[in-house]
Write an enzyme that holds these catalytic residues in place. Structure first.
Site, short mmCIF file in Angstrom:
data_model
loop_
_atom_site.label_atom_id
_atom_site.label_comp_id
_atom_site.label_asym_id
_atom_site.label_seq_id
_atom_site.Cartn_x
_atom_site.Cartn_y
_atom_site.Cartn_z
CB SER A 35 -6.58 48.13 24.63
OG SER A 35 -5.56 48.65 25.45
CG ASP A 88 0.08 39.60 27.05
OD1 ASP A 88 -0.77 40.46 26.75
OD2 ASP A 88 -0.12 38.70 27.88
N GLY A 89 0.69 42.65 26.21
CA GLY A 89 0.82 43.96 26.79
C GLY A 89 1.25 43.87 28.24
CB ALA A 90 3.19 45.09 30.52
N GLY A 103 -4.41 43.54 34.32
CA GLY A 103 -5.48 44.53 34.29
C GLY A 103 -6.67 44.07 33.47
CD GLU A 110 -2.49 38.48 30.17
OE1 GLU A 110 -3.06 39.22 29.35
OE2 GLU A 110 -2.18 38.85 31.32
CE LYS A 128 -0.50 51.26 30.09
NZ LYS A 128 -0.87 50.27 29.08
#
Length: 258
Positions: A35, A88-90, A103, A110, A128
């Site tokens: 997201s 990127d997210g984490a 997740g 990735e 996070k």
């Protein structure tokens, strides 16, 4: 307008917008999955519409679809060969910028894309940040053949490692096991606390049937932390102190599709 967003989504967008500012004309960019990464792709799409030239290497099919939708040129990693930056997210990050990711189910792609980049930038909301990794379940990608045997091997390995709990569940999509873009399954390790992430990562990847795990260690260079009030804070291993970018986050043309 971002006034319509929840504080968490406003924080995600603030981080994505600040990270998009790090992308320069002509760069080859790894595009994450999830997201928060979706906000980043949309911000980069607006930059492309304004004249910025960039090439994107997506880490999942859904990211590739979104990138094409917003006008980003999409190529494979083999075509790009090497990337200037991956954003990127984490799911978690600690003070040393070590991460838990996966997740969204794209941890294998990735990690490959991130390690094929000059720089990895993570975008995340402040929730996070953790002192010790492990509260978020650690994803482990395994091949479908004999996955229950692989699970048993993981259980044996965990018995000798510094973790708080040792519950393992297979990730599902409805009634069936979740399937990654590479056709594999994901086991989620509910560990509570990971005392030695490097030792755990090495132990997991040494097991037959394990493809990759969601510990991203010594890979991330910068974390952009978004806050609900629109601020974005940069945490960089090379910086003496975090830098901040303030102001209310602006609008993007599409709603986030989780």
């Amino acid at each position: 307008m971002t006034d319509d967003l929840s504080p968490t989504d406003r924080a995600k967008f603030a981080a994505a917008r600040r990270a998009a500012d790090l992308v320069e004309d002509g760069m080859r960019v790894g595009l994450g999955t999830g997201s928060t990464a979706a906000w980043l792709v949309r911000c980069l799409g607006e930059a492309v519409a304004a004249g910025t030239r960039l090439t994107g290497v997506p880490t999942s099919r859904r990211t590739a679809e979104l990138a094409r939708e917003v006008g980003i040129e999409v190529v494979t990693l083999d075509e790009a060969r090497w990337l200037d930056v991956t954003i990127d997210g984490a799911d978690e990050f600690d003070g040393a910028l070590n991460l838990i990711k996966g997740g969204g189910g794209a941890l294998l792609h990735e990690k490959i894309v991130a390690t094929a980049s000059d720089r990895m930038v993570v975008i995340a909301d402040a929730g996070k940040a953790v002192e010790t990794l492990g509260a978020f379940p650690l994803p482990v990608e395994v091949i479908p053949f004999g996955w229950q045997t692989t699970r048993a091997l993981i259980e044996e390995a965990l018995a000798g490692l510094d973790v708080a709990t040792r519950e393992i569940t297979i990730r599902t999509n409805g009634a069936a096991p979740f399937v990654t873009d590479e056709g594999n399954h994901i086991l989620d390790l509910h560990l509570g606390r990971i005392g030695d992430p490097h030792r755990l990562s090495a132990a997991l990847n040494a097991l037959p049937g394990v493809v990759e795990n969601g510990l991203f260690l010594d890979i991330c260079d910068t974390v952009v932390v978004g806050h609900g009030d629109g601020r974005a804070e940069l945490r960089d291993l090379d910086a003496a102190a975090p830098a901040q970018a303030g102001g209310a986050a602006g609008a993007v043309s599409r709603d986030l599709d989780d």
